[in-house]
Design an enzyme around this catalytic site. Structure first.
Site, PDB file in Angstrom:
ATOM      1  N   CYS A  65      -9.454 -12.100  43.815  1.00  0.00           N
ATOM      2  CA  CYS A  65     -10.801 -12.398  44.275  1.00  0.00           C
ATOM      3  C   CYS A  65     -10.685 -13.561  45.254  1.00  0.00           C
ATOM      4  O   CYS A  65      -9.582 -13.873  45.708  1.00  0.00           O
ATOM      5  CB  CYS A  65     -11.758 -12.691  43.111  1.00  0.00           C
ATOM      6  SG  CYS A  65     -11.463 -14.191  42.165  1.00  0.00           S
ATOM      7  N   HIS A  98       7.516 -17.735  30.070  1.00  0.00           N
ATOM      8  CA  HIS A  98       7.003 -18.413  28.884  1.00  0.00           C
ATOM      9  C   HIS A  98       5.816 -17.723  28.232  1.00  0.00           C
ATOM     10  O   HIS A  98       5.600 -17.887  27.028  1.00  0.00           O
ATOM     11  CB  HIS A  98       6.592 -19.841  29.236  1.00  0.00           C
ATOM     12  CG  HIS A  98       7.749 -20.699  29.630  1.00  0.00           C
ATOM     13  ND1 HIS A  98       7.600 -22.030  29.926  1.00  0.00           N
ATOM     14  CD2 HIS A  98       9.070 -20.426  29.806  1.00  0.00           C
ATOM     15  CE1 HIS A  98       8.774 -22.550  30.245  1.00  0.00           C
ATOM     16  NE2 HIS A  98       9.683 -21.579  30.203  1.00  0.00           N
TER      17      HIS A  98
END
Length: 141
Positions: A65, A98
């Site tokens: 966006c 992670h």
């Protein structure tokens, strides 16, 4: 790799560029819209992308966006998605290593086309480290 992309009107041009770039690189790409630059609501397309990922129709998703913020919030409403809003490749790599992110959100108004390509490359090529990170990811869902 199967990759799905969605945007709102403010992310339309970058989405089109990345659809072409990823297709040329040999990925199986699904463009979930919109089909033009008419004003649309990012929550609708964030939800569409999240449902696509949750259904297993794509391994990874790219949401775009104007800022990357609104659409990332929309994608993250689905518990099957871990969407990281990033502006550079290191954050994209860390989101994979992670957090096992399966969607990345990019802001077209904040990130140029070359940087977006570098972000996507890091996102698609970085594996999840697992180990101590797995228990943390498990807590997210």
């Amino acid at each position: 790799m199967k990759i799905a992309l969605a945007s709102d009107h403010a992310g339309f041009d970058l989405k089109a560029l990345l659809v072409s770039h990823l297709s040329e690189a040999g990925h199986e790409v699904t463009d979930l819209g919109p089909d033009d630059k008419q004003s649309v609501d990012y929550p609708d397309f964030g939800r569409k992308l999240a449902e696509h990922i949750a259904a297993g129709k794509a391994e990874r998703g790219i949401a775009i966006c104007g800022s990357g913020l609104g659409i990332s919030i929309a994608v993250n409403r689905n518990p099957a998605c871990r969407c990281a809003r990033v502006c550079e490749p290191l954050s994209a790599a860390l989101a994979r290593q992670h957090n096992d992110a399966n969607v990345v959100a990019i802001g077209e108004r904040l990130v140029g086309s070359d940087m977006a390509k570098a972000i996507v490359e890091a996102f698609l090529t970085t594996p999840f480290d697992g180990g101590r990170h797995q228990r943390r990811v498990d807590k997210l869902s």
